[in-house]
Design a protein around this motif. Structure first.
Motif, PDB file in Angstrom:
ATOM      1  N   ARG B  66       0.841  -1.209   0.000  1.00  0.00           N
ATOM      2  CA  ARG B  66       0.000   0.000   0.000  1.00  0.00           C
ATOM      3  C   ARG B  66       0.876   1.260   0.000  1.00  0.00           C
ATOM      4  N   ASN B  71      -0.796   4.489  -1.510  1.00  0.00           N
ATOM      5  CA  ASN B  71      -2.195   4.264  -1.111  1.00  0.00           C
ATOM      6  C   ASN B  71      -3.154   4.490  -2.288  1.00  0.00           C
ATOM      7  N   SER B  72      -2.695   4.196  -3.489  1.00  0.00           N
ATOM      8  CA  SER B  72      -3.545   4.370  -4.685  1.00  0.00           C
ATOM      9  C   SER B  72      -3.292   3.200  -5.634  1.00  0.00           C
ATOM     10  N   LEU B  73      -3.825   2.056  -5.266  1.00  0.00           N
ATOM     11  CA  LEU B  73      -3.593   0.850  -6.068  1.00  0.00           C
ATOM     12  C   LEU B  73      -4.034   1.050  -7.520  1.00  0.00           C
ATOM     13  N   TYR B  74      -5.187   1.732  -7.687  1.00  0.00           N
ATOM     14  CA  TYR B  74      -5.744   1.916  -9.030  1.00  0.00           C
ATOM     15  C   TYR B  74      -4.771   2.642  -9.963  1.00  0.00           C
ATOM     16  N   ALA B  75      -3.947   3.526  -9.388  1.00  0.00           N
ATOM     17  CA  ALA B  75      -3.037   4.315 -10.221  1.00  0.00           C
ATOM     18  C   ALA B  75      -1.852   3.478 -10.694  1.00  0.00           C
ATOM     19  N   ILE B  80       1.460  -2.908 -12.402  1.00  0.00           N
ATOM     20  CA  ILE B  80       1.322  -4.157 -11.628  1.00  0.00           C
ATOM     21  C   ILE B  80       0.987  -5.304 -12.581  1.00  0.00           C
ATOM     22  N   GLU B  88       6.725   6.416  -6.154  1.00  0.00           N
ATOM     23  CA  GLU B  88       6.759   7.871  -6.363  1.00  0.00           C
ATOM     24  C   GLU B  88       8.189   8.396  -6.389  1.00  0.00           C
ATOM     25  N   LEU B 108      -5.953  -8.137 -14.300  1.00  0.00           N
ATOM     26  CA  LEU B 108      -5.375  -7.526 -13.099  1.00  0.00           C
ATOM     27  C   LEU B 108      -4.704  -8.597 -12.251  1.00  0.00           C
ATOM     28  N   ILE B 109      -3.919  -8.144 -11.310  1.00  0.00           N
ATOM     29  CA  ILE B 109      -3.217  -9.051 -10.403  1.00  0.00           C
ATOM     30  C   ILE B 109      -3.774  -8.831  -9.000  1.00  0.00           C
ATOM     31  N   THR B 110      -4.027  -9.921  -8.343  1.00  0.00           N
ATOM     32  CA  THR B 110      -4.552  -9.796  -6.985  1.00  0.00           C
ATOM     33  C   THR B 110      -3.795 -10.781  -6.072  1.00  0.00           C
ATOM     34  N   PHE B 112      -1.408 -10.456  -3.738  1.00  0.00           N
ATOM     35  CA  PHE B 112       0.038 -10.261  -3.885  1.00  0.00           C
ATOM     36  C   PHE B 112       0.801 -11.174  -2.921  1.00  0.00           C
TER      37      PHE B 112
END
Lengths: 149, 290
Positions: B66, B71-75, B80, B88, B108-110, B112
């Motif tokens: 995270r 804290n912005s997984l979608y970005a 990924i 960053e 997508l990957i989940t 982890f």
């Protein structure tokens, strides 16, 4: 009698002040809900259009009436002003970053729906509550004055 | 802040301490930090994997991911999906998990399960080994740098790019930095950096719009990349690229590289190997493997 009349006046004044404070709180709550909706809309738009990370959205957003850019402390303050509906906003910020885009946008939509419903309810209740907030403290104070006199 | 300190900031405190202690055994020099969800953390130093005694709990692991995603997984979904997170502050972190497929491709990957934090490093003066094979008088020659994973191909490319940027060789150099690794930590003054572009797209754009004399890119990995390299060379650019291969034989056996080698696209092949903890570089003429 000398003490009773000033006492009665003070009770009435206190009732008026309490009434004014209650009305102010209601206005603040409605403004906070409107700000929360604008905030959630901004986050949704930034994620949808630019896939922007949360910290960048924080940096560019200023809540109306505030001077500094968004922070966790400001969000918590907004939640405090919202009263009912605060948990919706807290959940939103707690979960938003943990999701992939589709889920993050889904969360934005859900949060906006819930906040709009809460705002609508608050606005519907506002006129009747306004009367209540004006009348109730005065009536209580008058009852007390009658008892005293 | 160097890449080690940057990496340690993301780790749970006890894991960071364990990494520091293990790294101290190798003079603080190491190339990777490996985190396993619920498993022991390890570092890679001098090409060896050294496991610490500290286990990374599931919560610590998830918190680390995270933090790395801001804290912005979608970005970070796109990178990924390609197997890494680019933080960053410029770290590249390989990430493993469970792939969710859709229409034959990874959506997508989940879940982890492990992280590999690769520490980019500078080796001042390292480019001097390569430049005499690239700049031959007025002529610029292509080079393919190959090695097994983790030996230092990207470091070599980074130093070559830095040499073009810093030394003011007067060479117009475009860098296709698909995974944000090559130009990480170097001056980009004088370099045309195509940041985050897919290799083939980046090379095509570089040739069409930037008139480079040299194009640098990482990991030629498929037919599409090979075609783009060929297109660059046909346009008169020298290409400096890397490829995964432990030996010359393995390099030649890679189908997508065969056509490039047979056409002598790369004048020089640079083979990197690790011996007693140091990287050894040997050069072969590209024409010799036809």
């Amino acid at each position: 009698v000398n003490i009773q009349i000033p006492g009665a006046m003070m009770l009435l004044a206190a009732a008026l002040l309490i009434g004014a404070e209650m009305r102010r709180n209601m206005r603040v709550r409605i403004r906070a809900l409107e700000n929360a909706i604008a905030l959630a809309e901004h986050f949704k738009q930034r994620i949808e259009l630019f896939n922007m990370p949360l910290n960048e959205i924080y940096k560019e957003y200023i809540i109306p009436g505030r001077e500094e850019c968004l922070s966790d402390a400001q969000i918590e303050q907004l939640c405090g002003e919202m009263g009912e509906g605060a948990e919706i906003l807290r959940d939103f910020f707690a979960k938003l970053g943990e999701n992939y885009r589709a889920d993050a946008l889904g969360l934005c939509t859900y949060t906006l729906e819930q906040l709009r419903k809460t705002l609508e309810r608050a606005k519907t209740e506002y006129p009747s509550r306004l009367k209540l907030c004006t009348a109730l403290p005065i009536l209580i104070s008058l009852s007390l004055i009658i008892l005293i006199l | 802040m160097n890449s080690v300190n940057r990496a340690l900031r993301y780790l749970p405190e006890r894991t960071a301490n364990a990494v520091r202690a293990s790294a101290a055994l190798y003079g603080g020099v190491f190339q990777e930090i490996r985190l396993y969800r619920g498993g022991r953390t390890a570092i890679v130093a001098e090409g060896k994997t050294v496991r610490t005694d500290v286990y990374c709990s599931e919560k610590e692991f998830d918190d680390t991911v995270r933090r790395m995603c801001g804290n912005s997984l979608y970005a970070h979904a796109d990178t990924i999906r390609d197997g890494y997170i680019f933080t960053e502050d410029g770290l590249r972190v390989g990430i493993c998990g469970r792939a969710v497929m859709s229409g034959g491709s990874v959506e997508l990957i989940t879940d982890f399960s492990s992280l590999c934090i690769r520490l980019s490093s500078r080796r001042e003066g390292y480019a001097k080994k390569f430049l005499p094979h690239i700049i031959l008088g007025e002529r610029l020659c292509g080079m393919l740098i190959f090695s097994a994973p983790g030996v230092g191909k990207t470091t070599a490319l980074r130093e070559i790019a830095a040499a073009f940027a810093e030394n003011g060789c007067g060479v117009r150099c475009a860098v296709v930095d698909t995974r944000f690794e090559i130009t990480n930590g170097i001056s980009r003054d004088g370099l045309d950096v195509l940041y985050g572009y897919p290799r083939s797209v980046g090379m095509e754009i570089a040739v069409r719009t930037l008139s480079p004399q040299v194009v640098i890119c990482d990991e030629i990995a498929g037919e599409e990349d090979a075609r783009a390299v060929l297109q660059c060379v046909s346009a008169g650019c020298a290409v400096i690229a890397s490829a995964h291969a432990g030996t010359l034989g393995q390099l030649v056996s890679a189908v997508h590289l065969r056509s490039l080698l047979s056409l002598n696209v790369f004048e020089t092949l640079a083979h990197l190997t690790r011996k007693d903890g140091t990287v050894v570089c040997s050069f072969t003429s590209g024409g010799s493997v036809q």
